[in-house]
Each structure stands twice: as C-alpha cells, then as structure tokens.
Motif scaffolding. Structure first.
Motif, PDB file in Angstrom:
ATOM      1  N   GLY A  21       0.834  -1.212   0.000  1.00 35.09           N
ATOM      2  CA  GLY A  21       0.000   0.000   0.000  1.00 35.09           C
ATOM      3  C   GLY A  21       0.860   1.249   0.000  1.00 35.09           C
ATOM      4  N   GLY A  22       1.970   1.192   0.735  1.00 31.40           N
ATOM      5  CA  GLY A  22       2.889   2.326   0.737  1.00 31.40           C
ATOM      6  C   GLY A  22       3.473   2.552  -0.649  1.00 31.40           C
ATOM      7  N   ALA A  23       3.763   1.440  -1.322  1.00 31.30           N
ATOM      8  CA  ALA A  23       4.397   1.568  -2.647  1.00 31.30           C
ATOM      9  C   ALA A  23       3.391   1.943  -3.737  1.00 31.30           C
ATOM     10  CB  ALA A  23       5.080   0.248  -3.004  1.00 31.30           C
ATOM     11  N   VAL A  24       2.206   1.337  -3.686  1.00 30.84           N
ATOM     12  CA  VAL A  24       1.212   1.634  -4.733  1.00 30.84           C
ATOM     13  C   VAL A  24       0.667   3.038  -4.493  1.00 30.84           C
ATOM     14  CG1 VAL A  24      -1.107   1.061  -5.551  1.00 30.84           C
ATOM     15  CG2 VAL A  24       0.518  -0.760  -5.060  1.00 30.84           C
ATOM     16  N   GLY A  25       0.856   3.897  -5.455  1.00 29.55           N
ATOM     17  CA  GLY A  25       0.400   5.272  -5.252  1.00 29.55           C
ATOM     18  C   GLY A  25       0.108   5.945  -6.576  1.00 29.55           C
ATOM     19  N   LEU A  26       0.162   7.254  -6.548  1.00 30.99           N
ATOM     20  CA  LEU A  26      -0.176   7.989  -7.767  1.00 30.99           C
ATOM     21  C   LEU A  26       0.797   7.678  -8.901  1.00 30.99           C
ATOM     22  CD1 LEU A  26      -0.954  11.292  -5.910  1.00 30.99           C
ATOM     23  CD2 LEU A  26      -2.609   9.771  -6.987  1.00 30.99           C
ATOM     24  N   GLY A  27       2.032   7.348  -8.532  1.00 27.78           N
ATOM     25  CA  GLY A  27       3.032   7.029  -9.554  1.00 27.78           C
ATOM     26  C   GLY A  27       2.595   5.855 -10.423  1.00 27.78           C
ATOM     27  N   ASN A  28       1.895   4.900  -9.810  1.00 27.42           N
ATOM     28  CA  ASN A  28       1.432   3.731 -10.572  1.00 27.42           C
ATOM     29  C   ASN A  28       0.356   4.133 -11.574  1.00 27.42           C
ATOM     30  OD1 ASN A  28       2.315   2.966  -7.848  1.00 27.42           O
ATOM     31  ND2 ASN A  28       2.091   0.912  -8.632  1.00 27.42           N
ATOM     32  N   VAL A  29      -0.503   5.060 -11.161  1.00 29.36           N
ATOM     33  CA  VAL A  29      -1.663   5.363 -12.000  1.00 29.36           C
ATOM     34  C   VAL A  29      -1.387   6.489 -12.993  1.00 29.36           C
ATOM     35  CG1 VAL A  29      -4.128   5.939 -11.969  1.00 29.36           C
ATOM     36  CG2 VAL A  29      -3.138   4.657 -10.084  1.00 29.36           C
ATOM     37  N   PHE A 224      12.281   3.225  -8.881  1.00 32.28           N
ATOM     38  CA  PHE A 224      12.623   3.655  -7.517  1.00 32.28           C
ATOM     39  C   PHE A 224      11.477   4.418  -6.887  1.00 32.28           C
ATOM     40  CE2 PHE A 224      17.372   3.343  -6.865  1.00 32.28           C
ATOM     41  CZ  PHE A 224      17.459   2.254  -7.696  1.00 32.28           C
ATOM     42  N   TYR A 225      10.910   5.334  -7.661  1.00 31.71           N
ATOM     43  CA  TYR A 225       9.815   6.146  -7.126  1.00 31.71           C
ATOM     44  C   TYR A 225       8.629   5.255  -6.776  1.00 31.71           C
ATOM     45  CZ  TYR A 225       6.329   9.783  -6.636  1.00 31.71           C
ATOM     46  OH  TYR A 225       5.335  10.590  -6.133  1.00 31.71           O
ATOM     47  N   SER A 226       8.352   4.324  -7.684  1.00 34.61           N
ATOM     48  CA  SER A 226       7.180   3.479  -7.508  1.00 34.61           C
ATOM     49  C   SER A 226       7.310   2.573  -6.281  1.00 34.61           C
ATOM     50  CB  SER A 226       6.957   2.650  -8.769  1.00 34.61           C
ATOM     51  OG  SER A 226       5.673   2.115  -8.746  1.00 34.61           O
ATOM     52  N   ALA A 230      14.124   4.994  -0.605  1.00 36.67           N
ATOM     53  CA  ALA A 230      14.834   6.159  -0.039  1.00 36.67           C
ATOM     54  C   ALA A 230      13.929   7.250   0.519  1.00 36.67           C
ATOM     55  CB  ALA A 230      15.798   6.759  -1.083  1.00 36.67           C
ATOM     56  N   MET A 231      12.727   6.881   0.926  1.00 35.50           N
ATOM     57  CA  MET A 231      11.840   7.884   1.530  1.00 35.50           C
ATOM     58  C   MET A 231      11.621   7.575   3.007  1.00 35.50           C
ATOM     59  SD  MET A 231      10.569   9.302  -1.329  1.00 35.50           S
ATOM     60  CE  MET A 231      10.374   8.907  -3.039  1.00 35.50           C
ATOM     61  N   GLY A 232      12.278   6.544   3.499  1.00 36.17           N
ATOM     62  CA  GLY A 232      12.085   6.168   4.901  1.00 36.17           C
ATOM     63  C   GLY A 232      10.926   5.198   5.114  1.00 36.17           C
ATOM     64  N   CYS A 233       9.998   5.117   4.142  1.00 32.44           N
ATOM     65  CA  CYS A 233       8.790   4.296   4.350  1.00 32.44           C
ATOM     66  C   CYS A 233       9.120   2.812   4.486  1.00 32.44           C
ATOM     67  CB  CYS A 233       7.813   4.429   3.176  1.00 32.44           C
ATOM     68  SG  CYS A 233       7.402   6.097   2.776  1.00 32.44           S
ATOM     69  N   ILE A 234       9.930   2.313   3.564  1.00 28.38           N
ATOM     70  CA  ILE A 234      10.225   0.884   3.543  1.00 28.38           C
ATOM     71  C   ILE A 234      10.980   0.492   4.811  1.00 28.38           C
ATOM     72  CG2 ILE A 234      11.496  -0.899   2.249  1.00 28.38           C
ATOM     73  CD1 ILE A 234       9.175   0.109   0.669  1.00 28.38           C
ATOM     74  N   THR A 323      -3.055   5.214   1.118  1.00 22.29           N
ATOM     75  CA  THR A 323      -2.156   4.202   1.692  1.00 22.29           C
ATOM     76  C   THR A 323      -0.693   4.673   1.639  1.00 22.29           C
ATOM     77  OG1 THR A 323      -2.265   3.069  -0.432  1.00 22.29           O
ATOM     78  CG2 THR A 323      -3.570   2.131   1.346  1.00 22.29           C
ATOM     79  N   SER A 324      -0.347   5.425   0.592  1.00 21.49           N
ATOM     80  CA  SER A 324       1.014   5.969   0.525  1.00 21.49           C
ATOM     81  C   SER A 324       1.208   7.044   1.580  1.00 21.49           C
ATOM     82  CB  SER A 324       1.290   6.581  -0.852  1.00 21.49           C
ATOM     83  OG  SER A 324       1.337   5.574  -1.824  1.00 21.49           O
ATOM     84  N   LEU A 325       0.182   7.856   1.751  1.00 23.37           N
ATOM     85  CA  LEU A 325       0.270   8.945   2.724  1.00 23.37           C
ATOM     86  C   LEU A 325       0.439   8.381   4.145  1.00 23.37           C
ATOM     87  CD1 LEU A 325       0.161  11.988   2.450  1.00 23.37           C
ATOM     88  CD2 LEU A 325      -2.284  11.914   2.855  1.00 23.37           C
ATOM     89  N   SER A 327       1.902   5.588   4.918  1.00 28.58           N
ATOM     90  CA  SER A 327       3.278   5.107   5.079  1.00 28.58           C
ATOM     91  C   SER A 327       4.243   6.271   5.274  1.00 28.58           C
ATOM     92  CB  SER A 327       3.702   4.227   3.901  1.00 28.58           C
ATOM     93  OG  SER A 327       3.967   5.001   2.764  1.00 28.58           O
ATOM     94  N   LEU A 328       3.957   7.380   4.614  1.00 29.56           N
ATOM     95  CA  LEU A 328       4.824   8.560   4.764  1.00 29.56           C
ATOM     96  C   LEU A 328       4.679   9.158   6.163  1.00 29.56           C
ATOM     97  CD1 LEU A 328       4.093  10.242   1.336  1.00 29.56           C
ATOM     98  CD2 LEU A 328       6.359   9.597   2.145  1.00 29.56           C
ATOM     99  N   HIS A 329       3.452   9.257   6.622  1.00 39.26           N
ATOM    100  CA  HIS A 329       3.179   9.830   7.939  1.00 39.26           C
ATOM    101  C   HIS A 329       3.877   9.008   9.019  1.00 39.26           C
ATOM    102  CE1 HIS A 329       0.936  11.516  11.294  1.00 39.26           C
ATOM    103  NE2 HIS A 329       0.254  12.324  10.500  1.00 39.26           N
TER     104      HIS A 329
HETATM  105  N1  PHE Z   1       5.470   4.977  -4.484  1.00 39.08           N
HETATM  106  C1  PHE Z   1       4.469   5.970  -4.577  1.00 39.08           C
HETATM  107  C2  PHE Z   1       3.824   5.973  -5.956  1.00 39.08           C
HETATM  108  O1  PHE Z   1       4.084   5.162  -6.772  1.00 39.08           O
HETATM  109  C3  PHE Z   1       4.966   7.330  -4.347  1.00 39.08           C
HETATM  110  C4  PHE Z   1       5.492   7.543  -3.019  1.00 39.08           C
HETATM  111  C5  PHE Z   1       6.661   8.119  -2.886  1.00 39.08           C
HETATM  112  C6  PHE Z   1       4.814   7.111  -1.922  1.00 39.08           C
HETATM  113  C7  PHE Z   1       7.178   8.274  -1.670  1.00 39.08           C
HETATM  114  C8  PHE Z   1       5.340   7.253  -0.697  1.00 39.08           C
HETATM  115  C9  PHE Z   1       6.525   7.824  -0.576  1.00 39.08           C
HETATM  116  O2  PHE Z   1       3.031   6.827  -6.225  1.00 39.08           O
END
Ligand code: PHE
Length: 453
Positions: A21-29, A224-226, A230-234, A323-325, A327-329
C-alpha cells in the motif's frame, strides 16, 4: 524500546498489504502508464521489469535489512548501524524526505478526494474546455483544496493513532483488496469499449525502436519512485517485521503487486483514451483533465456505467494516495515518538500539524499566494523537485554504499538468510548488485537529470 517488545505486524498478509500500500500510489496510475505508452509499450515494460529485478529489489531489501535489524525509526536505524559515524545522517535524510513529501502529497491526495466527491454527485460533465477550467479553478481556488488537505490528513492521522496493528495493518487489509477489485472492474469496463483493443495493442506491443538511453534512465527512476525507495517508508515498515519474515520473498511479492497495479492502470487509461481518440498525457493533467473527459465521451451512451466508472476510478486513486500517505506519515511519527520520547498520538499530532502547514503553503502557492516561489518554481514544484530529484537519488545511493561497503557483511547476510534458517542462494547476487550495480545506476540517473550524462 528493545527489539523484542517493539510492536510487529500481526500477520504476513497484513505486512505485505501494508508495505505494498505504501508503494502503490499515484506514480502507478498517473506516471507508469504514460511512460509505457511513450517509450515503446511492452519494450518499456520489459526494461522496467529488469530495473525492478536488478535495482529496485536489492534497494528494497537493503532498506528491509536496515529497518528490521535496528527495529527503530529510520534515523535511529542508521545511527545504530553507523557507530557514531556520519552515516547516521543518511537516516535523517530519509526521515526528512518522507516528512517533506507528506505535506505536498496530501495536496494531490486532497484533489483525488474532491474528484471522488464531484463524481459521486455526478457533477463531472461537460466539454474538454470545461474539464480544463474545472481543474484550474479548483486547484487555485484557495479554501476548497485546503479543506481536502485537512480532510485527508485527518483520515491519515486517525489511522496512524490507532497504531501499527489496529491502524495501519487493519486499514491496509481493507483498502488494498477494495483497490484491487475497483481496478479489475474498471479494467473490464474500459477494455469492453468499442475500439479499446487499439489501446491495449499500443500499450503491450513492444517497439524496440523507441528504446534509448533516456528510456532506460526513465524506467530506472520510475522503478525507484514506484517502490518508494529512499523515503524512509520501507525502512520504517520493515522495523515492524518479525524475525521470521523472509525478506527476499516479501520484496518480490510487494514489487509484483506494485507492478501489476501499474500495468492494470495502463489497461484502463489507454483502452479508454484510444476508444474516443484522445491522446493521454501524464501527471495531474492526465487524471484530472484528460480522464474525466475520456470517461464522459466513452460512456456517453451508457451514463450509468460512466457514473460508476468515474466514481470508482477516483475512489481507487484516493485509496492509492491514502495508503502511501499513511506510510509517509508513519516515517515521521515513529521518529518523533522515539526521539522525543512522547506518546504516539502526540507524535502524530506534531506530524499532522506540520504537514498541514506544508500542504497549505504548497496548495496556496499554486493560486493566490504566487509569491511563494523559489527561482520561478512554485513551492509545490520545489518540494517535488527537491525530494524526488535530489533527496531520493542521494539517499538511495548512500543507502547502497552504507549497506554494501560499511555495514559488516555478516550482519547483512544474517538478516538476508534469517540467521541461516533459510537458504541464501541469491545472497551473492544481491550483495554484488548492492555494492556495485545499484550505486552506479543511481549515480547515472542523478547526473542525467542535470544533463551531465
Ligand atoms: N510509491 C508511490 C507511488 O508510486 C509514491 C510515493 C513516494 C509514496 C514516496 C510514498 C513515498 O506513487
């Protein structure tokens, strides 16, 4: 808090769904489908898969190792392994990156909520010009987007204060299956449209003539973004993994879910867009301007279906963002809780408060407070640029160097093989990739952004 009594995810499924859920985000869509369409269809997907396999997975496993080994927030996790050296700052960079992204990601997540509400009320109808001005008016209107920033951060806050098991894990176990079901239903609706096959063909036909160095580096950056590297979430989520969790298997499962969602999003966007002859762009204009127009035209003969497709799509987008938010929070909440020795709810309060402020400033910089800009870039853009294009590659590169060259190999191998209880067949490959291949690849993306290579 010692490692043994630190809270852990209650189930394997919950752990996988939360991290995915942390990984799946706007970048995927909004980014992956567009990049695939522009860069050679299935040829791009193949390169992307290679990037995930050879670079994304090793980086993800590295963060798993650091997080689970230290069983603490990202900053302290690096400090614990760094023995008082300057490497500890890499952990702080991860927390800072996560913290800064939370604020501006909340703005976009808020837009998704507005579009969910607007489509629920059946008010997203009009000409292409209408959709353009609707988005421009809304995103720059001041109070309305701010309201949604507050709403989405409030929901995130609510999940976070319920803790890792009852908050994050439980929410992920509900939201991720719903996200999947919505995704599949919309894919079917989009692929049944007349002429949809042209979109499927465009997305999936490999065109190797389009493959250039830029395409490779684009695929690398996107992978990497997806995966939220390197955002601390993982690293933070891995600190809640149990000693039994098999890191390689988990990384493969999470990356597979992430990639599947991205490809399925492509199977919505291209078939729908091609069936009405619209050329899909990327980013916010794709999902907030082009797609409402595409849905309007594609389902003009079946308004009821159009209504459900549009509503489901924005709910899907909101869930992916939420779900990404979360993980960031969690990155910053865990940090404040453990470093300031305060309660989880107080830590969450600090994060929600600060991120609301960042969100408000970013949102206002797009409209009424245009003076909030640095070198001609509005604040929103500045946060995106600094975190995505500078902090992400620098943090990723340093993490690989840290794990590959500084942390004792025995620590890395023990974590990889769960202290010798599982076979470490791929350890040699992983270690080689993390020491040599990943740092070089990340360095290339970083320099390429500034046109050095
Ligand atoms: N991985 C998320 C996406 O694909 C983006 C994201 C970046 C989420 C950093 C959390 C932290 O949209």
């Amino acid at each position: 808090m010692s490692q043994s009594n630190r809270v852990k995810f209650a189930s394997k499924l919950g752990m996988i769904l939360a991290t995915a859920g942390g990984a799946v985000g706007l970048g995927n869509v909004w980014r992956f489908p567009y990049m695939t369409g522009q860069n050679g269809g299935a040829a791009f997907i193949l390169i992307y898969l290679a990037c995930i396999l050879l670079l994304g997975l090793p980086c993800m496993i590295s963060e798993f190792i650091i997080g689970r080994h230290a069983a603490s927030n990202t900053a302290r996790a690096y400090s614990k392994l760094a023995n008082g050296t300057a490497w500890k700052w890499v952990g702080f960079l991860g927390v800072l990156t996560g913290f800064l992204i939370t604020g501006y990601y909340a703005v976009v997540a808020g837009w998704c909520l507005q579009y969910s509400a607007a489509s629920a009320m059946n008010s997203l109808h009009g000409t292409p010009e209408f959709f353009k001005s609707y988005f421009a008016d809304f995103s720059t209107s001041g109070w309305k987007p701010l309201l949604w920033v507050i709403v989405i951060l409030f929901i995130t806050h609510y999940v976070i204060i319920h803790g890792v098991r009852n908050g994050i894990e439980r929410a992920s176990k509900i939201m991720m299956p719903v996200l999947f079901i919505l995704l599949l239903v919309i894919v079917v609706a989009a692929c049944l449209l007349p002429g949809a096959w042209k979109g499927v063909d465009f997305l999936l036909r490999p065109d190797f003539t389009k493959v250039t160095k830029d395409v490779f580096l684009g695929a690398l950056g996107q992978s990497f973004y997806s995966l939220s590297i390197a955002m601390g979430c993982i690293c933070t989520y891995a600190s809640y993994y149990s000693r039994q969790t098999k890191l390689l298997n988990s990384a493969v499962q999470i990356a597979s879910i992430d990639t599947l969602v991205a490809i399925l999003a492509g199977l919505i966007i291209f078939p729908a867009a091609f069936s009405v002859g619209v050329n899909p762009g990327s980013g916010s204009s794709l999902v907030f301007i082009t797609l409402p127009n595409v849905f309007e035209q594609a389902f003009s003969g079946l308004p009821i279906i159009g209504y459900f497709v549009s509503f489901s799509f924005y709910i899907l987008l909101s869930l992916a963002a939420l779900t990404s938010l979360i993980s960031l929070h969690e990155v910053s909440t865990a940090f404040f809780q453990e470093e300031l020795h305060i309660s989880r709810s107080r830590a969450a309060m600090i994060v929600t408060g600060c991120c609301t402020l960042i969100g408000v400033l970013c949102s206002m910089s797009l409209g009424q407070w245009k003076f909030l800009n640095i070198a001609g870039r509005d604040l929103f853009d500045v946060f995106d640029f600094v975190t995505g294009q500078i902090f992400l590659p620098v943090g990723g590169l340093l993490t690989c160097l840290f794990l590959g060259w500084y942390v004792p190999k025995k620590v890395v191998k023990d974590e990889f093989t769960n202290w010798g209880t599982i076979r470490g067949t791929f350890f040699g490959v992983y270690y080689f990739l993390v020491r040599y291949v990943c740092p070089l690849a990340i360095l290339m993306i970083f320099l390429h952004q500034f046109n050095v290579v």
